[in-house]
Design an enzyme around this catalytic site. Structure first.
Site, short mmCIF file in Angstrom:
data_model
loop_
_atom_site.label_atom_id
_atom_site.label_comp_id
_atom_site.label_asym_id
_atom_site.label_seq_id
_atom_site.Cartn_x
_atom_site.Cartn_y
_atom_site.Cartn_z
N SER A 144 0.95 -1.19 0.03
CA SER A 144 0.02 0.21 -0.03
C SER A 144 0.92 1.25 -0.10
O SER A 144 1.79 1.50 0.72
CB SER A 144 -1.00 0.03 1.24
N SER A 194 6.20 -1.04 11.35
CA SER A 194 5.15 -0.48 10.39
C SER A 194 5.44 0.89 10.12
O SER A 194 6.24 1.57 10.92
CB SER A 194 3.94 -0.83 10.60
N LYS A 195 4.77 1.48 9.31
CA LYS A 195 4.67 2.98 9.17
C LYS A 195 4.15 3.74 10.31
O LYS A 195 4.87 4.60 10.74
CB LYS A 195 3.92 3.24 7.87
N GLN A 196 3.15 2.95 11.01
CA GLN A 196 2.59 3.57 12.03
C GLN A 196 3.65 3.58 13.23
O GLN A 196 3.56 4.33 14.17
CB GLN A 196 1.35 2.88 12.62
#
Length: 309
Positions: free
Chosen positions: A24, A248-250
């Site tokens: 994504s 993750s990006k988070q």
């Protein structure tokens, strides 16, 4: 502990293997996404199969400008070679509408007027958020209008045998509830889009991160309702930080350096259970990886980012 059950023929039902990687563009690739890309790529090539690339760009509010180009550039710089053209979900909306229409005709989907706040006020926690309490399952409340559309999951256990993680399943009615297919903001839900796309692309083997293991029963239910072929599933270990959180990006995972391909690939191989000889050039590293890949050597995970120096 490794629980590999990798004894199935190449591809689901003995058909030619076709795998995929589906990032994504909510940010650039990081060490965790590299592990997934690498594992899925090596598994496809080990079975003499194809490896497709799909950009899952439906959630436009979360997309980062320039992320698509950065993902493609990084994959190329690291030596990945995908088969066919890159597929973009944002260009396939008609496929998702057709699938929802088919479910509606059979009574397998219904409109929902509930807000998130309303659900949270009356629902209990399940395996992946709140369990939808079925408020709109028998029809919209008087005066209410549809906000989202849900799949009617029905009763019973939905399970499968994962090639790496072993047996896994859920009672969807108890653990998840009727789940969203089309969101209130007009965005197609991941669960529907991924099932439709995998079927449309002829994907036989889904190799992805174990964070998506919890989603698989929902996808299997959709596959059943849409009358599609069931792929083989393999959920690779996720990479976690020192707090045990998925990288993750988070969680602010550091982005991959396109100029550091050999070093990052070597680390990813080590985390997947295959430490290569030190300081191999990129071309030789890929050759070594293809020669040594075996799913039975991959840990079920999770893998701590600090475990491999």
């Amino acid at each position: 502990m490794n629980r590999s059950t990798d004894s199935h023929p190449p591809g689901a039902a003995g058909t030619p293997y076709r795998g995929r990687f589906a990032p994504s563009p909510t940010g650039r690739l990081h060490a965790g996404s590299l592990m997934t890309a690498l594992g899925s790529y090596l598994d496809a090539r080990a079975h003499g199969g194809q490896w497709l690339l799909r950009i899952e760009d439906l959630d436009t509010p979360r997309m980062v400008p320039g992320a698509v180009d950065a993902i493609l550039h990084t994959l190329e710089a690291y030596g990945f070679e995908w088969d066919g053209e890159v597929v973009y979900q944002s260009r396939r909306l008609d496929l998702y509408r057709d699938a929802l229409d088919a479910l509606l005709v059979r009574g397998d989907a219904y409109p929902c007027a509930c807000t998130r706040a309303q659900i949270a006020a009356h629902a209990r926690r399940g395996v992946d958020g709140y369990v939808y309490p079925g408020t709109c399952a028998q029809g919209l409340p008087a005066g209410a209008s549809a906000r989202a559309w849900r799949l009617r999951v029905g009763d019973g256990y939905t399970g499968f045998l994962d090639r790496l993680q072993g047996e896994y399943g859920q009672d969807l009615q108890r653990d998840v509830g009727d789940f969203v297919l089309l969101r209130a903001d007009g965005v197609w839900a991941y669960q529907l889009a991924v099932v439709v796309d995998d079927a449309a692309q002829g994907v036989t083997d889904v190799v992805r991160g174990a964070d998506l293991l919890v989603s698989t029963p929902r996808q299997l239910k959709l596959i059943e309702r849409l009358g599609l072929d069931v792929p083989a599933y393999c959920h690779l270990p996720v990479l976690v930080n020192v707090q045990g959180e998925k990288l993750s990006k988070q969680t602010l995972a550091p982005e991959l350096d396109p100029d550091g391909a050999a070093a990052e690939l070597s680390l990813a191989l080590s985390r997947l259970g295959f430490p290569p000889p030190p300081r191999l050039p990129l071309t030789e590293l890929w050759r070594w990886a293809h020669e040594h890949w075996l799913l039975s050597g991959v840990p079920a995970g999770p893998v701590n980012i600090g475990a491999v120096p």
